[in-house]
Design an enzyme around this catalytic site. Structure first.
Site, short mmCIF file in Angstrom:
data_model
loop_
_atom_site.label_atom_id
_atom_site.label_comp_id
_atom_site.label_asym_id
_atom_site.label_seq_id
_atom_site.Cartn_x
_atom_site.Cartn_y
_atom_site.Cartn_z
N SER A 142 -10.12 -0.73 11.77
CA SER A 142 -10.92 -1.04 10.58
C SER A 142 -12.39 -0.96 10.97
CB SER A 142 -10.59 -2.47 10.11
OG SER A 142 -11.55 -2.93 9.17
N TYR A 155 -8.90 -11.46 11.56
CA TYR A 155 -8.86 -10.00 11.35
C TYR A 155 -9.86 -9.32 12.29
CZ TYR A 155 -8.45 -5.72 8.44
OH TYR A 155 -8.22 -4.45 7.97
N1 LIG Z 1 -7.34 -1.02 2.57
C1 LIG Z 1 -8.45 -1.18 3.27
O1 LIG Z 1 -9.55 -1.32 2.71
C2 LIG Z 1 -8.40 -1.17 4.78
C3 LIG Z 1 -9.59 -1.08 5.48
C4 LIG Z 1 -9.56 -1.08 6.86
C5 LIG Z 1 -8.37 -1.15 7.53
N2 LIG Z 1 -7.21 -1.25 6.84
C6 LIG Z 1 -5.97 -1.34 7.60
O2 LIG Z 1 -5.06 -0.36 7.16
C7 LIG Z 1 -3.73 -0.79 7.49
C8 LIG Z 1 -2.82 -0.57 6.29
O3 LIG Z 1 -3.21 -1.44 5.26
P1 LIG Z 1 -3.26 -1.01 3.73
O4 LIG Z 1 -4.67 -0.99 3.33
O5 LIG Z 1 -2.42 0.17 3.50
O6 LIG Z 1 -2.61 -2.32 3.03
P2 LIG Z 1 -1.11 -2.62 2.56
O7 LIG Z 1 -1.07 -4.07 2.33
O8 LIG Z 1 -0.77 -1.69 1.46
O9 LIG Z 1 -0.22 -2.21 3.81
C9 LIG Z 1 0.06 -3.07 4.89
C10 LIG Z 1 1.38 -2.69 5.48
O10 LIG Z 1 1.69 -3.61 6.54
C11 LIG Z 1 3.03 -4.02 6.39
N3 LIG Z 1 3.26 -5.36 6.91
C12 LIG Z 1 2.67 -6.50 6.48
N4 LIG Z 1 3.20 -7.57 7.13
C13 LIG Z 1 4.13 -7.07 7.99
C14 LIG Z 1 5.04 -7.67 8.91
N5 LIG Z 1 5.11 -9.00 9.10
N6 LIG Z 1 5.86 -6.88 9.61
C15 LIG Z 1 5.83 -5.55 9.43
N7 LIG Z 1 5.00 -4.92 8.56
C16 LIG Z 1 4.17 -5.68 7.85
C17 LIG Z 1 3.29 -4.00 4.89
O11 LIG Z 1 4.67 -3.92 4.63
C18 LIG Z 1 2.52 -2.78 4.46
O12 LIG Z 1 3.31 -1.62 4.55
C19 LIG Z 1 -3.84 -2.25 7.93
O13 LIG Z 1 -3.78 -2.32 9.34
C20 LIG Z 1 -5.20 -2.65 7.43
O14 LIG Z 1 -5.77 -3.68 8.20
C21 LIG Z 1 -7.19 -1.26 5.47
#
Ligand SMILES: NC(=O)c1ccc[n+]([C@@H]2O[C@H](COP(=O)([O-])OP(=O)(O)OC[C@H]3O[C@@H](n4cnc5c(N)ncnc54)[C@H](O)[C@@H]3O)[C@@H](O)[C@H]2O)c1
Length: 260
Positions: A142, A155
């Protein structure tokens, strides 16, 4: 482009993980999707991707809060399909709170899912990649692996930790045909940011669009939520031969956030 390869993507049933899985499948890779949904639900997503892209897909469920489940995930994925050449650690969770009120259980959960799980899967995947002299590891960190914002203690610690962990594994595997990199997204349009948008919307009489505009104005100069596919495209690039010389980097895909 990735025809001979097999990928494991964690958290692959929605958001960025699903977009990465779709882009890898479109590039010809077989894909093991990991998730926490019941088997029937995950199998349906895997079947849809396989049919759309003419590749083999499988689904493996595991709760990454459980260290044993995380440690066994690569082996289960390999049993479900075949040896893993591409590992994408994407699963992640968020909780926002001032440090003095930050709940202990949220600290442990965020560190377990966002950081420790990547340690366990990399530890399991590297020996096979090394033996085959080819591997790609892409960890979805991130902007918060590079810079800080308020109220995100766990985080920030986990994502900064993931960037450091990835650099270390990159050095350990640098002569083995393996690359290890992080992608550092800014605000991306997925479910994880919904609670933060809702909290902000409360300040704007419940207006979600106004809340999104306000969040973007504060941090992300392109003033646009990134579509998850943008992250998927960069992941595919990092898995291709054009990126064979890139290892140990933490690549912002953030609309200019970290340029400030
Ligand atoms: N969306 C944003 O703005 C953003 C920005 C920077 C980084 N990220 C990172 O991107 C990655 C994906 O997130 P996203 O934005 O797609 O959100 P999201 O919530 O759609 O996806 C998160 C995923 O993690 C899985 N997950 C959550 N808890 C879990 C557990 N206990 N065991 C196994 N899997 C688990 C969920 O099932 C889901 O598929 C994350 O690591 C997040 O930190 C997202």
């Amino acid at each position: 482009m990735l025809n001979a390869r097999c990928a494991l993507v964690t958290g692959a049933t929605q958001g960025i993980g699903l977009a990465v899985a779709e882009r890898l499948a479109a590039a010809g890779a077989d894909v093991v999707l990991h998730g926490i949904e019941p088997r029937s639900q995950g199998d349906a997503v895997a079947a849809r991707l396989a049919a759309a892209h003419g590749v083999r897909c499988a689904y493996v469920a595991a709760d990454l809060l459980d260290a044993d489940a995380a440690a066994g995930l690569v082996q289960r994925a390999e049993a479900a399909l075949r040896p893993i050449d591409i590992l994408v650690n994407n699963a992640g969770i968020q909780h926002t709170s001032p440090i003095e009120a930050f709940p202990t259980d949220r600290w442990h959960a965020i560190v377990a899912v966002n950081l420790s799980a990547a340690f366990f899967t990399m530890r399991a995947a590297v020996p096979g990649m090394r033996a085959r002299r080819w591997g790609r590891i892409v960890n979805i960190a991130s902007v918060h692996g590079l810079v800080a914002s308020v109220n995100k203690a766990a985080y920030l610690a986990a994502k900064h930790g993931l960037v450091g962990l990835s650099k270390g594994v990159a050095l350990e595997t640098a002569t083995d045909g393996i690359t290890v990199n992080c992608i550092c997204p800014g605000w991306t349009d997925t479910p994880i940011i919904v609670p933060q948008i809702e909290a902000r919307a409360a300040r704007f009489g419940g207006d979600r669009d106004a809340a999104v505009r306000d969040l973007l104005r504060e941090k992300q100069p392109n003033l646009t939520l990134l579509p998850p596919g943008r992250i998927g495209d960069v992941a595919v690039f990092l898995c291709g031969e054009a990126a064979a010389g890139i290892t140990g980097v933490a690549l912002p895909v953030d609309g200019g956030w970290t340029a400030q």
